[in-house]
Design a protein around this motif. Sequence first.
Motif: not given
Ligand SMILES: NC(=O)c1ccc[n+]([C@@H]2O[C@H](COP(=O)([O-])OP(=O)(O)OC[C@H]3O[C@@H](n4cnc5c(N)ncnc54)[C@H](OP(=O)(O)O)[C@@H]3O)[C@@H](O)[C@H]2O)c1
Length: 264
Positions: A17-18, A65, A94
């Motif tokens: 959630a960062s 975590v 995640a």
């Molecule tokens: N954005 C979209 O349109 C979209 C579309 C389909 C699916 N999704 C899915 O939705 C989820 C969130 O996507 P997002 O777009 O918000 O990604 P993002 O902008 O890359 O953010 C990911 C967040 O998760 C944390 N994180 C990553 N790996 C982690 C781990 N192993 N343990 C704990 N925290 C972790 C990151 O912080 P740290 O790196 O510091 O851990 C960051 O806070 C992903 O699974 C992505 O595949 C997103």
Amino acid sequence: MTASEPQPRRVALVTAASQGLGFASADALAAAGHDLVVCARDPERLEAAAGRLRAHGVEVAATPVDVADATALEGLFGLVDERFGRLDVLVSNAGGPPPGTFADLDDAAWQRGFELTLMSAVRSLRLAVPRMRASGFGRLVVIGSSSVRQPLPGLVLSNAYRPALAGVVKSLAVELGPDGITANLVSPGRIDTDRVRSLDAGRAERTGRSVEEVRAEAEASIPMGRYGEPAELGAAVAFLASEAAGYLTGQSLLVDGGLVPTLP
Ligand SMILES: NC(=O)c1ccc[n+]([C@@H]2O[C@H](COP(=O)([O-])OP(=O)(O)OC[C@H]3O[C@@H](n4cnc5c(N)ncnc54)[C@H](OP(=O)(O)O)[C@@H]3O)[C@@H](O)[C@H]2O)c1
């Protein structure tokens, strides 16, 4: 407690959630008055995010975590108990699995994807349920992907493990209905986050086009004509976490601007 005593604030745990969708979910829950526990891996970015969440006037505990680490995940729920002694809402999120076609993926990549995308949610749900059963109220929200309805090119791990999550959520909704706990999946299409920008950059590099061209093409395929804002997904999560959504369970909700052309 007498009727005149104020109700304690509800407590929500949001993983990963960062930034991006996890942060947007936590932000919407904080705006709705939830105290929060949040995690991510990078401590500095996490603490900065926690500071922004505290600006809503709620209590926020943040701890680094990796959600793919089962022991660390247990410790995170221990922090929830220690700090708040209750859990009302889980948003299981995640980092996205790495892109790759079937030919790109060896056993190790499949195993990492399994731990990160499927088991992090399974374990979080397993840890959350007994805490919610104890109070007779619970809202489980899992962040998925539009791949639960339509496979995405070059994202085979997502195409395999997200539909599995949909099955888990639907099973839980049936099992937990009698306990007053709802379970729903919220699936983004293309929301403007670092993850989507980096996938666009990868596609641009592979196809020899500019990132702007790749994005314009993607936006043109979305009926709304644009990428979503993280807050637009956060709002859906906060609604599903609310008292008002108490009869809404086992659903798979796309937040995709109309992108996926299948029937609901
Ligand atoms: N954005 C979209 O349109 C979209 C579309 C389909 C699916 N999704 C899915 O939705 C989820 C969130 O996507 P997002 O777009 O918000 O990604 P993002 O902008 O890359 O953010 C990911 C967040 O998760 C944390 N994180 C990553 N790996 C982690 C781990 N192993 N343990 C704990 N925290 C972790 C990151 O912080 P740290 O790196 O510091 O851990 C960051 O806070 C992903 O699974 C992505 O595949 C997103």
